[in-house]
Scaffold this active site. Structure first.
Site, PDB file in Angstrom:
ATOM      1  N   LYS A 106    -121.562 -46.698  70.628  1.00 49.98           N
ATOM      2  CA  LYS A 106    -121.913 -45.820  71.742  1.00 49.98           C
ATOM      3  C   LYS A 106    -123.191 -45.003  71.522  1.00 49.98           C
ATOM      4  O   LYS A 106    -123.885 -44.643  72.479  1.00 49.98           O
ATOM      5  CB  LYS A 106    -120.753 -44.866  72.028  1.00 49.98           C
ATOM      6  CG  LYS A 106    -119.538 -45.515  72.659  1.00 49.98           C
ATOM      7  CD  LYS A 106    -119.784 -45.803  74.126  1.00 49.98           C
ATOM      8  CE  LYS A 106    -118.516 -46.224  74.838  1.00 49.98           C
ATOM      9  NZ  LYS A 106    -118.714 -46.405  76.287  1.00 49.98           N
TER      10      LYS A 106
ATOM     11  N   ASP B   3    -113.490 -40.988  76.486  1.00 49.37           N
ATOM     12  CA  ASP B   3    -112.251 -41.425  75.862  1.00 49.37           C
ATOM     13  C   ASP B   3    -112.387 -41.410  74.350  1.00 49.37           C
ATOM     14  O   ASP B   3    -111.497 -41.887  73.648  1.00 49.37           O
ATOM     15  CB  ASP B   3    -111.887 -42.835  76.331  1.00 49.37           C
ATOM     16  CG  ASP B   3    -111.081 -42.835  77.627  1.00 49.37           C
ATOM     17  OD1 ASP B   3    -110.289 -41.910  77.815  1.00 49.37           O
ATOM     18  OD2 ASP B   3    -111.273 -43.759  78.434  1.00 49.37           O
TER      19      ASP B   3
END
Length: 352
Positions: free
Chosen positions: A67, A110
């Site tokens: 990410k 998340d």
């Protein structure tokens, strides 16, 4: 599952040409190196293909997931625009600008995206304010907090956390760095997708895939992979069977929202595909598979036995490819399959 083998040959929506600027920026970040592409002949024999390669993102830029590639590039572009800097620029000019004018970066997550944003905020001297859904494990929340972020737990799911982050940004002037798009919010998610293509460019230096299997949450990484490999390779997504918004949307022929629950694949626990990703996924995905908790647990253990440290989200790619009828995609013993292991096992809070 959903299958559409002809998708590889479709043109799909027009996407800007990738100029490699994101990768040049990543190369200047502390600790950058291409992540490993592990060849696993035992899996190739099991699947009946020529090669199986696992892109192991368990050590990406000192974190345990891919990410940071998207979050870092989006923050760099966003702050360069905010401060009128001729970009792309490195972290030091950004830090100097933030010193003169403090910045708050906010997002919903998340897990891995929030931690990546918090790390990038720390690198440039900004503050991160991160919204998390109620089901997110406390250990994951603690890892985000250890990066210096302020955490707000939301009474609701990931989609509700996204709404809260957007509302917070609108009311406070914080910069929203969200990895999903909706009408009127497309610029930052596009930068995030652009950043993810560094991963695909690294693969190209080592292999020519016939199939790339991608764990999917809202679909932004899948968008990057579909765009990158359009006309060259099949791309198939994998999701938890409790949060398979991409698969169900493909079957319906339009974006749908699904009710999510609790899953070990926390980073994939998303209820609605990104509006920006959706046209690319609809046109370009050759398949979409939903997998269960037991299948993923087996994949985690099998990868560990082969020397690849994968968390549940990362191992979902192996669980998914095991369910695919590869012959229906025209793949045989000459094919090269790349599995994206998007995260490693989460480290224990306090150890990094």
């Amino acid at each position: 599952m959903y299958l559409n083998p002809e998708a590889r040959l479709r043109g799909g929506p027009t996407a800007p040409a990738w100029d490699g600027a994101a990768r040049a920026f990543h190369a200047g970040l502390p600790g950058y190196a291409p992540t490993p592409l592990a060849e696993l002949p035992d899996l190739a024999a099991e699947l009946g293909v020529g090669r199986v390669l696992v892109k192991d993102e368990s050590s990406r830029l000192g974190l345990s997931a891919f990410k940071i590639l998207g979050a870092s590039w989006a923050v760099a572009r966003l702050l360069a625009d905010r401060f009128g800097l001729a970009g792309p620029v490195g972290t030091e000019p950004l830090r100097a600008a933030v010193t003169r004018e403090p910045v708050v970066l906010t997002t919903a997550t998340d897990g891995n995206h929030g931690r990546a944003l918090a790390r990038m905020a720390r690198l440039v001297g900004a503050h991160a304010y991160v919204f998390v859904p109620e089901v997110l494990q406390q250990g994951v929340v603690d890892l985000i907090a250890e990066e210096g972020a302020t955490i707000e737990r939301v009474d609701g799911d990931y989609d509700e956390a996204v709404r809260r982050a957007a509302k917070y940004a609108a009311h406070t002037g914080a910069e929203l760095v969200q990895d999903t798009a909706w009408d009127g919010y497309e610029r930052v998610p596009a930068w995030i997708v652009d950043g993810y293509r560094t991963l695909a460019a690294e693969i190209d230096e080592c292999a020519t895939p016939d199939l790339v299997v991608v764990p999917a949450g809202v679909g932004s990484l899948a968008q990057a992979v579909v765009t990158h490999y359009r006309g060259r390779a099949h791309v198939v997504t994998v999701e938890p069977d409790s949060a398979d918004c991409v698969r169900r949307s493909l079957i319906a022929g339009q974006r749908v929202r699904v009710r999510t629950g609790v899953t070990s694949m926390a980073g994939l626990n998303c209820g609605t595909p990104s509006s920006a990703a959706w046209p690319h996924l609809l046109a370009g995905l050759s398949g979409a598979v939903a997998v269960g908790e037991g299948q993923v647990a087996t994949a985690v253990a099998d990868l560990a036995g082969l020397g690849v440290a994968a968390g549940p989200c990362g191992a979902a790619a192996l669980a998914g490819v095991r369910r695919l009828p590869l012959d229906r995609l025209g793949l045989d013993r000459t094919a090269t399959v790349v599995l994206l292991s998007t995260e490693g096992p989460p480290p224990t809070p306090g150890t990094t």
